[in-house]
Scaffold this motif. Structure first.
Motif, PDB file in Angstrom:
ATOM      1  N   GLU A 223     -35.804  51.687  32.238  1.00  0.00           N
ATOM      2  CA  GLU A 223     -36.663  52.853  32.499  1.00  0.00           C
ATOM      3  C   GLU A 223     -37.403  53.287  31.232  1.00  0.00           C
ATOM      4  N   ALA A 224     -36.659  53.322  30.111  1.00  0.00           N
ATOM      5  CA  ALA A 224     -37.270  53.749  28.842  1.00  0.00           C
ATOM      6  C   ALA A 224     -38.408  52.813  28.448  1.00  0.00           C
ATOM      7  N   MET A 225     -38.176  51.494  28.639  1.00  0.00           N
ATOM      8  CA  MET A 225     -39.201  50.511  28.258  1.00  0.00           C
ATOM      9  C   MET A 225     -40.423  50.604  29.163  1.00  0.00           C
ATOM     10  N   ALA A 226     -40.192  50.760  30.468  1.00  0.00           N
ATOM     11  CA  ALA A 226     -41.308  50.830  31.421  1.00  0.00           C
ATOM     12  C   ALA A 226     -42.153  52.077  31.159  1.00  0.00           C
ATOM     13  N   ASP A 227     -41.480  53.200  30.781  1.00  0.00           N
ATOM     14  CA  ASP A 227     -42.217  54.441  30.521  1.00  0.00           C
ATOM     15  C   ASP A 227     -42.980  54.378  29.200  1.00  0.00           C
ATOM     16  N   ALA A 228     -42.324  53.811  28.158  1.00  0.00           N
ATOM     17  CA  ALA A 228     -42.921  53.829  26.812  1.00  0.00           C
ATOM     18  C   ALA A 228     -44.019  52.789  26.649  1.00  0.00           C
ATOM     19  N   ARG A 229     -43.768  51.578  27.179  1.00  0.00           N
ATOM     20  CA  ARG A 229     -44.761  50.499  27.002  1.00  0.00           C
ATOM     21  C   ARG A 229     -44.981  49.785  28.331  1.00  0.00           C
ATOM     22  N   PRO A 230     -45.708  50.432  29.252  1.00  0.00           N
ATOM     23  CA  PRO A 230     -45.859  49.836  30.591  1.00  0.00           C
ATOM     24  C   PRO A 230     -46.594  48.494  30.586  1.00  0.00           C
ATOM     25  N   ASN A 231     -47.418  48.243  29.567  1.00  0.00           N
ATOM     26  CA  ASN A 231     -48.196  46.992  29.559  1.00  0.00           C
ATOM     27  C   ASN A 231     -47.679  45.975  28.535  1.00  0.00           C
ATOM     28  N   ALA A 232     -46.390  46.101  28.169  1.00  0.00           N
ATOM     29  CA  ALA A 232     -45.820  45.184  27.161  1.00  0.00           C
ATOM     30  C   ALA A 232     -45.850  43.742  27.674  1.00  0.00           C
ATOM     31  N   ILE A 233     -46.053  42.802  26.753  1.00  0.00           N
ATOM     32  CA  ILE A 233     -46.054  41.376  27.120  1.00  0.00           C
ATOM     33  C   ILE A 233     -44.623  40.856  27.022  1.00  0.00           C
ATOM     34  N   ASP A 234     -44.108  40.310  28.126  1.00  0.00           N
ATOM     35  CA  ASP A 234     -42.752  39.751  28.205  1.00  0.00           C
ATOM     36  C   ASP A 234     -41.686  40.686  27.621  1.00  0.00           C
ATOM     37  N   PRO A 235     -41.545  41.898  28.190  1.00  0.00           N
ATOM     38  CA  PRO A 235     -40.508  42.804  27.679  1.00  0.00           C
ATOM     39  C   PRO A 235     -39.104  42.266  27.977  1.00  0.00           C
ATOM     40  N   VAL A 236     -38.204  42.389  27.003  1.00  0.00           N
ATOM     41  CA  VAL A 236     -36.852  41.817  27.142  1.00  0.00           C
ATOM     42  C   VAL A 236     -35.799  42.847  26.738  1.00  0.00           C
ATOM     43  N   ILE A 237     -34.720  42.941  27.542  1.00  0.00           N
ATOM     44  CA  ILE A 237     -33.523  43.692  27.139  1.00  0.00           C
ATOM     45  C   ILE A 237     -32.489  42.643  26.765  1.00  0.00           C
ATOM     46  N   ARG A 238     -31.915  42.785  25.559  1.00  0.00           N
ATOM     47  CA  ARG A 238     -30.901  41.807  25.130  1.00  0.00           C
ATOM     48  C   ARG A 238     -29.513  42.423  25.239  1.00  0.00           C
ATOM     49  N   VAL A 239     -28.585  41.644  25.798  1.00  0.00           N
ATOM     50  CA  VAL A 239     -27.178  42.052  25.841  1.00  0.00           C
ATOM     51  C   VAL A 239     -26.437  41.119  24.891  1.00  0.00           C
ATOM     52  N   ILE A 240     -25.946  41.678  23.774  1.00  0.00           N
ATOM     53  CA  ILE A 240     -25.278  40.858  22.760  1.00  0.00           C
ATOM     54  C   ILE A 240     -23.781  41.159  22.800  1.00  0.00           C
ATOM     55  N   VAL A 241     -22.976  40.127  22.963  1.00  0.00           N
ATOM     56  CA  VAL A 241     -21.526  40.313  23.046  1.00  0.00           C
ATOM     57  C   VAL A 241     -20.876  39.618  21.852  1.00  0.00           C
ATOM     58  N   LYS A 242     -20.115  40.384  21.058  1.00  0.00           N
ATOM     59  CA  LYS A 242     -19.479  39.833  19.854  1.00  0.00           C
ATOM     60  C   LYS A 242     -18.034  40.284  19.795  1.00  0.00           C
TER      61      LYS A 242
END
Length: 342
Positions: A223-242
């Motif tokens: 939601e935050a990404m869609a609101d802040a940068r609706p026209n972003a090119i290839d937006p990605v959320i990364r899930v990093i597990v360590k």
């Protein structure tokens, strides 16, 4: 042997763990407290024991019982309310996902319909040889399994349950949470990429509750990404597990606007929301779930080398905990980095 008939007033020494210690050590020691439930009157008491020097110089033991029934009832009420809040939060999340879920289920159902129509056409045209039918029927079955998995995940997610700790593979929790959140993310054309390079230990948690936390974090990120940068090119959320020492750390890295310092801590307060239509229960419940597992949940901004903020990262750290059966293998195989489809 000790003869009960000749028991003197000193027989308290037989049961008193502090017998023999100097009087000053006892009178200065802090009172130890125990909570006792008296069933006959259905009340809770906090019983404290303290040693005092009596007027004749002898040492006496004083016990003070405080009625704590009201406090106990308040604690139980708070626990029940927290449970209801968690359930409400799950229902709210589900309500928000309902339309996307219908869309997600439509895909396997439409595919099943197509494959079934294709099978009927083959039979009608007399081309119902096994080599023609088998591939189509296998694909139909795969789509039915896919639809069943979506339903199963939803049922487990919504089902009200007491926290049930069990040995759980970190990869399974992450995969299920990503599977649920991807529905929402795909609608916004955002990919979720999972990065889990090291071997992960098995953790002892309630998988449904931890999954709820991750779904909330992923949904917030989308939601935050869609609101802040609706026209972003290839937006990605990364899930990093360590694995970090005795903890497993799951981080959700977004490309949203970041969090300003004033908001960072308030985010986790009850009824605080950055959304105009938000109830502000999500992150507060997330933190209480993680802390009930003796873990930590916090947020930091992603600051680039030139100083600009490129998003926020929510870190969720959970203790690995001890297995009841040490002979069991507590390592899970190393999964590869998985990339979600846009």
């Amino acid at each position: 042997g000790f003869d009960s008939a000749s028991a003197s007033s000193d027989s308290i020494d037989m049961v008193d763990a502090f017998a023999g210690l100097p009087a000053t050590a006892l009178t200065e020691s802090t009172a130890d407290a125990q909570e006792v439930y008296v069933e006959s009157i259905q009340k809770w008491f906090e019983v404290r024991r303290q040693y005092i020097q009596w007027v004749d110089g002898h040492l006496a033991q004083m016990q003070i019982a405080t009625d704590i029934t009201t406090r106990k009832q308040a604690q139980e009420l708070a626990r029940q309310q927290d449970e209801k809040l968690q359930f409400t939060s799950r229902l709210m999340t589900m309500g928000e996902m309902a339309s996307s879920l219908a869309h997600e289920l439509n895909q396997p159902l439409a595919a099943i319909n197509n494959y079934a129509s294709g099978t009927v056409a083959l039979v009608k045209s007399g081309r119902a040889a096994p080599e023609n039918l088998l591939p189509v029927l296998e694909k139909t079955a795969q789509q039915a399994v896919r639809a069943g998995m979506i339903i199963k995940r939803i049922r487990e997610f919504v089902k009200r349950s007491e926290p049930k700790r069990q040995a759980t593979r970190v990869a399974d929790i992450v995969a299920d949470a990503v599977g649920l959140a991807e529905i929402e993310a795909r609608k916004r054309r955002i990919r979720i990429v999972t990065d889990m390079r090291s071997r992960m230990p098995v953790i002892y948690v309630d998988p449904v509750l931890i999954e709820q936390v991750l779904v909330n974090l992923l949904k917030n990120a989308a939601e935050a990404m869609a609101d802040a940068r609706p026209n972003a090119i290839d937006p990605v959320i990364r899930v990093i597990v360590k694995r970090e020492g005795g903890n497993v750390c799951i981080s959700v890295v977004d490309q949203g606007p970041g969090v300003d310092e004033a908001t960072a801590e308030r985010l986790f307060e009850p009824f605080y929301s950055t959304k105009s239509d938000g109830m502000g229960m999500g992150l507060n419940i997330c933190r209480s779930i993680i802390e009930s597992h003796r873990g930590r949940l916090w947020v930091v901004n992603n600051v680039e080398t030139d100083g600009h903020i490129s998003g926020a990262t929510f870190h969720c750290s959970l203790p690995i905990g001890e297995s009841d059966n040490p002979s069991r293998n507590t390592e899970e195989p190393t999964p590869q980095t998985v990339t979600g489809e846009p």
